[in-house]
Every structure is written in C-alpha cells, then in structure tokens.
Design a protein around this motif. Structure first.
Motif, PDB file in Angstrom:
ATOM      1  N   HIS A 253       7.213 -26.666  42.886  1.00 53.31           N
ATOM      2  CA  HIS A 253       7.262 -25.416  43.649  1.00 53.31           C
ATOM      3  C   HIS A 253       6.763 -24.297  42.721  1.00 53.31           C
ATOM      4  CE1 HIS A 253       8.116 -22.584  46.607  1.00 53.31           C
ATOM      5  NE2 HIS A 253       9.375 -22.862  46.907  1.00 53.31           N
ATOM      6  N   SER A 254       5.453 -24.228  42.583  1.00 51.05           N
ATOM      7  CA  SER A 254       4.846 -23.349  41.581  1.00 51.05           C
ATOM      8  C   SER A 254       4.063 -22.191  42.185  1.00 51.05           C
ATOM      9  CB  SER A 254       3.925 -24.169  40.668  1.00 51.05           C
ATOM     10  OG  SER A 254       3.003 -24.937  41.427  1.00 51.05           O
ATOM     11  N   THR A 255       4.199 -21.984  43.491  1.00 49.98           N
ATOM     12  CA  THR A 255       3.434 -20.931  44.167  1.00 49.98           C
ATOM     13  C   THR A 255       3.743 -19.555  43.604  1.00 49.98           C
ATOM     14  OG1 THR A 255       3.503 -22.266  46.180  1.00 49.98           O
ATOM     15  CG2 THR A 255       2.844 -19.966  46.415  1.00 49.98           C
ATOM     16  N   LEU A 256       5.012 -19.286  43.326  1.00 53.08           N
ATOM     17  CA  LEU A 256       5.414 -17.984  42.794  1.00 53.08           C
ATOM     18  C   LEU A 256       4.696 -17.701  41.474  1.00 53.08           C
ATOM     19  CD1 LEU A 256       7.434 -15.676  43.506  1.00 53.08           C
ATOM     20  CD2 LEU A 256       9.062 -16.800  41.986  1.00 53.08           C
ATOM     21  N   ALA A 257       4.630 -18.715  40.628  1.00 45.59           N
ATOM     22  CA  ALA A 257       3.945 -18.562  39.346  1.00 45.59           C
ATOM     23  C   ALA A 257       2.445 -18.370  39.546  1.00 45.59           C
ATOM     24  CB  ALA A 257       4.211 -19.781  38.468  1.00 45.59           C
ATOM     25  N   LEU A 258       1.861 -19.166  40.426  1.00 47.57           N
ATOM     26  CA  LEU A 258       0.420 -19.071  40.680  1.00 47.57           C
ATOM     27  C   LEU A 258       0.047 -17.682  41.182  1.00 47.57           C
ATOM     28  CD1 LEU A 258      -2.338 -20.522  40.890  1.00 47.57           C
ATOM     29  CD2 LEU A 258      -1.695 -21.170  43.223  1.00 47.57           C
ATOM     30  N   ASP A 259       0.837 -17.161  42.119  1.00 45.13           N
ATOM     31  CA  ASP A 259       0.561 -15.831  42.665  1.00 45.13           C
ATOM     32  C   ASP A 259       0.704 -14.738  41.610  1.00 45.13           C
ATOM     33  OD1 ASP A 259       0.110 -17.005  45.097  1.00 45.13           O
ATOM     34  OD2 ASP A 259       2.059 -16.480  45.957  1.00 45.13           O
ATOM     35  N   ALA A 260       1.487 -15.024  40.563  1.00 44.84           N
ATOM     36  CA  ALA A 260       1.669 -14.056  39.482  1.00 44.84           C
ATOM     37  C   ALA A 260       0.587 -14.173  38.415  1.00 44.84           C
ATOM     38  CB  ALA A 260       3.043 -14.246  38.846  1.00 44.84           C
ATOM     39  N   GLY A 261      -0.358 -15.093  38.620  1.00 40.30           N
ATOM     40  CA  GLY A 261      -1.427 -15.272  37.649  1.00 40.30           C
ATOM     41  C   GLY A 261      -1.074 -16.178  36.500  1.00 40.30           C
ATOM     42  N   ILE A 262       0.026 -16.914  36.626  1.00 36.02           N
ATOM     43  CA  ILE A 262       0.452 -17.843  35.580  1.00 36.02           C
ATOM     44  C   ILE A 262      -0.299 -19.157  35.748  1.00 36.02           C
ATOM     45  CG2 ILE A 262       2.426 -19.173  34.719  1.00 36.02           C
ATOM     46  CD1 ILE A 262       4.191 -16.787  35.557  1.00 36.02           C
ATOM     47  N   ARG A 263      -0.739 -19.723  34.652  1.00 37.09           N
ATOM     48  CA  ARG A 263      -1.559 -20.931  34.705  1.00 37.09           C
ATOM     49  C   ARG A 263      -0.747 -22.144  35.131  1.00 37.09           C
ATOM     50  NH1 ARG A 263      -4.851 -21.784  29.286  1.00 37.09           N
ATOM     51  NH2 ARG A 263      -5.697 -23.494  30.548  1.00 37.09           N
ATOM     52  N   LEU A 264      -1.371 -22.964  35.968  1.00 36.06           N
ATOM     53  CA  LEU A 264      -0.798 -24.247  36.350  1.00 36.06           C
ATOM     54  C   LEU A 264      -1.528 -25.359  35.612  1.00 36.06           C
ATOM     55  CD1 LEU A 264      -0.372 -23.873  40.229  1.00 36.06           C
ATOM     56  CD2 LEU A 264       1.123 -23.066  38.390  1.00 36.06           C
ATOM     57  N   GLY A 265      -0.900 -26.537  35.574  1.00 34.21           N
ATOM     58  CA  GLY A 265      -1.498 -27.678  34.903  1.00 34.21           C
ATOM     59  C   GLY A 265      -2.172 -28.624  35.874  1.00 34.21           C
ATOM     60  N   VAL A 266      -2.585 -29.773  35.369  1.00 35.39           N
ATOM     61  CA  VAL A 266      -3.335 -30.739  36.173  1.00 35.39           C
ATOM     62  C   VAL A 266      -2.497 -31.322  37.303  1.00 35.39           C
ATOM     63  CG1 VAL A 266      -4.922 -31.354  34.322  1.00 35.39           C
ATOM     64  CG2 VAL A 266      -2.748 -32.570  34.515  1.00 35.39           C
ATOM     65  N   SER A 267      -1.181 -31.343  37.141  1.00 41.00           N
ATOM     66  CA  SER A 267      -0.297 -31.913  38.157  1.00 41.00           C
ATOM     67  C   SER A 267       0.081 -30.905  39.232  1.00 41.00           C
ATOM     68  CB  SER A 267       0.986 -32.427  37.495  1.00 41.00           C
ATOM     69  OG  SER A 267       1.766 -31.336  37.023  1.00 41.00           O
ATOM     70  N   GLY A 268      -0.294 -29.645  39.042  1.00 37.68           N
ATOM     71  CA  GLY A 268       0.140 -28.590  39.947  1.00 37.68           C
ATOM     72  C   GLY A 268       1.409 -27.911  39.489  1.00 37.68           C
ATOM     73  N   GLY A 269       2.033 -28.448  38.442  1.00 38.78           N
ATOM     74  CA  GLY A 269       3.209 -27.813  37.865  1.00 38.78           C
ATOM     75  C   GLY A 269       2.806 -26.680  36.935  1.00 38.78           C
ATOM     76  N   ILE A 270       3.758 -25.809  36.637  1.00 43.09           N
ATOM     77  CA  ILE A 270       3.482 -24.699  35.728  1.00 43.09           C
ATOM     78  C   ILE A 270       3.189 -25.255  34.339  1.00 43.09           C
ATOM     79  CG2 ILE A 270       4.422 -22.605  34.679  1.00 43.09           C
ATOM     80  CD1 ILE A 270       6.267 -22.375  37.146  1.00 43.09           C
ATOM     81  N   ARG A 271       2.134 -24.749  33.734  1.00 37.62           N
ATOM     82  CA  ARG A 271       1.768 -25.202  32.395  1.00 37.62           C
ATOM     83  C   ARG A 271       2.613 -24.455  31.366  1.00 37.62           C
ATOM     84  NH1 ARG A 271      -4.402 -25.574  29.993  1.00 37.62           N
ATOM     85  NH2 ARG A 271      -3.850 -26.481  27.965  1.00 37.62           N
ATOM     86  N   VAL A 272       3.291 -25.200  30.510  1.00 34.29           N
ATOM     87  CA  VAL A 272       4.133 -24.605  29.473  1.00 34.29           C
ATOM     88  C   VAL A 272       3.807 -25.254  28.136  1.00 34.29           C
ATOM     89  CG1 VAL A 272       6.049 -23.999  31.010  1.00 34.29           C
ATOM     90  CG2 VAL A 272       5.989 -26.268  29.945  1.00 34.29           C
ATOM     91  N   ASP A 273       4.176 -24.559  27.048  1.00 33.80           N
ATOM     92  CA  ASP A 273       4.022 -25.168  25.732  1.00 33.80           C
ATOM     93  C   ASP A 273       5.332 -25.840  25.334  1.00 33.80           C
ATOM     94  OD1 ASP A 273       5.749 -23.157  24.909  1.00 33.80           O
ATOM     95  OD2 ASP A 273       4.239 -22.046  23.765  1.00 33.80           O
ATOM     96  N   GLU A 274       5.433 -26.276  24.098  1.00 30.86           N
ATOM     97  CA  GLU A 274       6.623 -27.005  23.662  1.00 30.86           C
ATOM     98  C   GLU A 274       7.872 -26.136  23.636  1.00 30.86           C
ATOM     99  OE1 GLU A 274       5.769 -28.421  19.778  1.00 30.86           O
ATOM    100  OE2 GLU A 274       5.408 -26.424  18.945  1.00 30.86           O
ATOM    101  N   HIS A 275       7.689 -24.814  23.709  1.00 28.15           N
ATOM    102  CA  HIS A 275       8.824 -23.888  23.742  1.00 28.15           C
ATOM    103  C   HIS A 275       9.142 -23.438  25.168  1.00 28.15           C
ATOM    104  CE1 HIS A 275       8.349 -23.884  19.441  1.00 28.15           C
ATOM    105  NE2 HIS A 275       7.143 -23.351  19.520  1.00 28.15           N
ATOM    106  N   MET A 276       8.468 -24.011  26.147  1.00 29.04           N
ATOM    107  CA  MET A 276       8.608 -23.697  27.572  1.00 29.04           C
ATOM    108  C   MET A 276       8.032 -22.332  27.932  1.00 29.04           C
ATOM    109  SD  MET A 276       9.861 -26.385  29.001  1.00 29.04           S
ATOM    110  CE  MET A 276       9.064 -27.433  27.772  1.00 29.04           C
ATOM    111  N   ARG A 277       7.164 -21.795  27.074  1.00 30.27           N
ATOM    112  CA  ARG A 277       6.493 -20.539  27.387  1.00 30.27           C
ATOM    113  C   ARG A 277       5.353 -20.787  28.365  1.00 30.27           C
ATOM    114  NH1 ARG A 277       5.614 -18.608  21.217  1.00 30.27           N
ATOM    115  NH2 ARG A 277       4.509 -20.605  21.324  1.00 30.27           N
ATOM    116  N   THR A 278       5.219 -19.903  29.329  1.00 29.52           N
ATOM    117  CA  THR A 278       4.089 -19.955  30.248  1.00 29.52           C
ATOM    118  C   THR A 278       2.933 -19.149  29.655  1.00 29.52           C
ATOM    119  OG1 THR A 278       4.622 -17.953  31.498  1.00 29.52           O
ATOM    120  CG2 THR A 278       5.760 -19.990  32.142  1.00 29.52           C
ATOM    121  N   SER A 279       1.862 -19.018  30.424  1.00 30.47           N
ATOM    122  CA  SER A 279       0.713 -18.235  29.961  1.00 30.47           C
ATOM    123  C   SER A 279       0.966 -16.739  30.029  1.00 30.47           C
ATOM    124  CB  SER A 279      -0.523 -18.589  30.794  1.00 30.47           C
ATOM    125  OG  SER A 279      -0.311 -18.282  32.166  1.00 30.47           O
TER     126      SER A 279
END
Length: 458
Positions: A253-279
């Motif tokens: 359920h990543s629509t909220l992030a996508l609409d905010a301009g946050i990057r998604l990954g190949v699976s459609g999930g929010i892309r995060v780093d090892e610290h769980m930071r988004t873009s």
C-alpha cells in the motif's frame, strides 16, 4: 521547550512497533500515530481460526486497543483518521476524520510510513455482490462472520490457493461448510513449494472434502436479492455457492508515498535503505508497504510477513527517534520463512525456491528426501518430506521446503538460521540436533537431507 514531533502512519503490526520503539529511544518526543480503521493492533494471521471456532471471538484477536496503547506508551493515537497526503517539502500531513469528514494539515518533524499492504481484488463482474468478501482486515472478518451468523453458508468458494486461502478453506470446512478452492496457479501453494509437495497438499485437502480447481474466476453471478449464487471460471465451469472469500494475494500500500514523490522499488513497495530511510528527507518506512533485500541473492522483494514487519519497524522507529548519539539501527535483509497448517499436514518454506533460483540464473542443485519425524519404534512417527536447494559449488544452503506431520514446520527454523549464516550442507550435516524418541530419530530428517544433497555437489 520545543518537542520533536514524530508521526506514525498505520497500525496493526509495524505502526505500533515503530511507535513503541521510538518512545523507548526518545522518551520526550511528541509521538502521534494515525490509523484509518478502528483497530490499531490485532492478530491478522489468526483471523482464519475464528471461522472454525478454534478462536472463539474476534475480540480475542485484539492485542492493544487505542486507549491501552496510548496510556501505556504515552503516544497520541488517532483511529478513524486517514492520511490523504504527505507533503515532504513542508513536513505536513493532510488528515481526514472519518467521523465528520473534516480535513486539516498537521506538522511533523519525523515521519514513519507503515501503511501496510492491501488485498488484491478479482476485478470481475459481480464482485460487489453480497456474500463476496476480501479477507485482509479485522473489518473483513467481522463482515464474514456477521453474514455466516445471519445466513449460514452451505458452499463456499475460496479464490486463491496461497496460505490465507488454504487456512480459510480448512476453517470453513471444519465449520461444516462445503469448500471449493479456485486457484489459477500450477498447483496449490505454488508460491511456496514445488509441484511434488503441492500434490501432497492437494491430496490432503481432497481427503478432507475440499475441492481444488486449477482455474480462475471470470465473473460472479448473484440472485434476485443481489447475493452471490455462483462463480463462473475461465475454463467455463459454473460453481454454485453462497459465499466467496477472495484471497488472491496482497500488494504494497504505497500510493501515499508515491503521491508524495517518494521512490518505489521494483516490487511496488517503498524503496528504503538499510536504515529504513526513504528517498525523502526525514521520512522512514517499514512493514508490508516496503520492499526488502533477500539475503540469498540480493534481490529486492515484497515480504509481507509479521517478523519482517516487526524487525523493520524497530529499525525505522529507532532511527526516526534517535538524537544523533550512537550508530543508527540497521536492517540486515530477510530470509523469507513461512509455514501453514493444512488439516493434518505442516508445510514450511524458507529461503528461495528451486524455480526462483533457476530463474535468477543461480547454479544450483536440489534433492528431496522422506524420513520419519520420530524414532521408528516410537508411536506416532509421521513422514516428513524435505527438499533442500544449495549452490552447486561449495554447497551453501539457499532454500528448503518441508511437508509432513507434526514437527515438520518447526524444523524449518533450523534451516532458516543455516541460510542466514551462509552454512553449507556439509556443515549442516555435522550439527548436533536433538535425539529423543518422542521428538526426533537419532539421525534427524534435516541431517538426512543434507547428507543426500552433499552427494550432488561439485
């Protein structure tokens, strides 16, 4: 004195876990948690067992009420409040109160998105008929049980042959409902086990009266009152029924992030780093809305499992709340591990499946063995079928499937640990596992499987 405000969006597993961890790390922060529904924390994986009566009431599934969680953790909890927009540049949220429809903006300093996953729909004609239900949330369960109490079902069709579909089918069957599973995959539980184990599971379902059709639903028919009366399959079969449960998987359920301009990954999930930071600066994400690294091969996958949700939530909550001291918390990837009970069978899968490994271009070997769960002369021993997948060179274990009687599922935990620690099958066969006739034979099925796979290595 200025209080840093940390906002958490979402409940169930990841949201409360992130909020609780943030409170531990920063006792003085102003922490808010927003949940669109009425419940913030409940056992979603236990939901099917309410249908059979094994768990007697829905209330037993509630882990924390909003009031209890707010009081015990000193967190401002708002249920029935939907976040309609995240404004990363201004660090504000647009909030809608479902009670009266009011909307307004609130500031945040740090934000954790724990928006979860949402159930896929069939997207066919007639899906809005009464008696057709998704099975993802506590509200879904309430609707199903309400209908069953008012209009007991005689024949249910379960769309989907994954873990949830199989659990729902078993529970409805035990409640006296005739059940048909319509599954479009090559075999039952095909996202978790290979065809040989799928056949064993299929036979177990059939033995208990559950029919499995390898097909998909093309439309749903309703009677004059609008209640479901049949489903039509792509193969042309018309199956009469008075209940349909849709369990064909979930998506982030990543629509909220996508609409905010946050990057998604190949699976459609929010892309995060090892610290769980988004873009986006100051925004973290965790749980079923993100994608994570599979440690076996480095692939980024959607892993909507409770252990993953809790682990990522603790990392996100820690880092959102930290005040510059010490090292940030890290997430070290997943070894997907899951299990399901199918009547008298236990089914478990860990790591990567053989066909996934082959599709990824890995040079692998695999082998399947069958061994007893207990000492041969001790009553109650059941066969356990184990398939191990390893790298051809070196023999590092990367995947396993287990299907059998009592003791099959928990043995998978040993193999999950072995995969995470990058053990080879040669090392696994030297592990001293327990021997006691009521629990295991002198040579455990895991050791037997490792020995046999070792023979195929280069």
């Amino acid at each position: 004195m200025y209080q840093e405000r940390i906002a958490i969006v979402g409940g169930v597993a990841a949201g409360p876990a992130a909020a609780a961890q943030a409170r531990r790390v920063n006792p003085s922060a102003d922490i808010w948690m927003f949940e669109a529904g009425a419940n913030i924390s409940y056992g979603a994986c236990e939901m099917p067992y309410v249908l059979s009566g094994l768990i007697e009431t829905i209330d037993e599934l509630v882990v924390n009420t909003a009031a209890e969680f707010s009081r015990s953790r000193n967190i401002n909890v708002r249920t029935g409040h939907r976040i309609t927009a995240v404004h990363a540049a201004t660090r504000t949220l647009t909030i809608e109160d479902s009670a009266d429809g009011r909307t307004w903006d609130e500031r945040f300093d740090k934000l954790v998105l724990a928006t979860g996953a949402r159930a896929r729909r069939l997207a066919v004609a007639g899906e809005d008929s009464t008696g057709v239900f998704l099975f993802r949330t506590l509200d879904d369960l309430r609707q199903v049980t309400k209908m069953l109490n008012q209009r007991p079902a005689k024949h249910a069709v379960v769309a989907g042959g994954g873990y949830v579909g199989v659990e729902v089918a078993e529970s409805l069957s035990k409640a006296g409902v005739r059940v048909s599973i319509v599954h479009r995959g090559s075999h039952i539980l095909d996202s978790y086990v290979g065809s040989a184990h799928g056949e064993i599971i299929h036979n177990e379902l059939s033995r208990h009266g559950v029919t499995v059709r390898k097909d998909s639903i093309s439309r749903i028919e309703a009677d004059a009152t609008g209640h479901v009366k049949a489903v039509q399959t792509v193969g042309g079969e018309l199956i009469g029924c008075d209940l349909v449960v849709v369990a064909v998987g979930v998506d982030p359920h990543s629509t909220l992030a996508l609409d905010a301009g946050i990057r998604l990954g190949v699976s459609g999930g929010i892309r995060v780093d090892e610290h769980m930071r988004t873009s986006a600066s100051g925004i973290w994400a965790c749980g079923d809305c993100i994608e994570v690294e599979r440690i076996v091969d480095g692939a980024m996958i959607h892993s909507p499992l409770a252990p993953t949700a809790y682990r990522t939530a603790r990392v996100a909550g820690s880092n959102a709340a930290r005040r510059g001291r010490g090292k940030p918390a890290r997430f070290h990837g997943v070894t997907p591990a899951s299990a399901v009970k199918v009547f008298d069978l236990e089914v478990a899968a860990v790591g990567i499946r053989r066909n996934e490994a082959e599709a990824a271009g890995l040079d692998i070997v695999s082998n399947k063995i069958v061994a007893g769960s207990r000492a041969g002369m001790y009553p109650g021993s059941r066969d356990i079928s184990i398939e191990l997948v390893g790298m051809r060179r070196g023999g590092r274990l990367i995947g396993a499937e287990l299907v059998g009687g009592e003791g099959a599922a928990l043995r998978a935990n040993v193999l999950a640990l072995a995969i995470r620690q990058r053990l080879t099958v040669s090392q696994i066969k030297e592990v001293d596992l327990i021997y006691a006739p009521p629990f295991a034979p002198s040579i455990d099925p895991i050791i037997v499987a490792a020995r046999e796979l070792e023979k195929l290595l280069i």
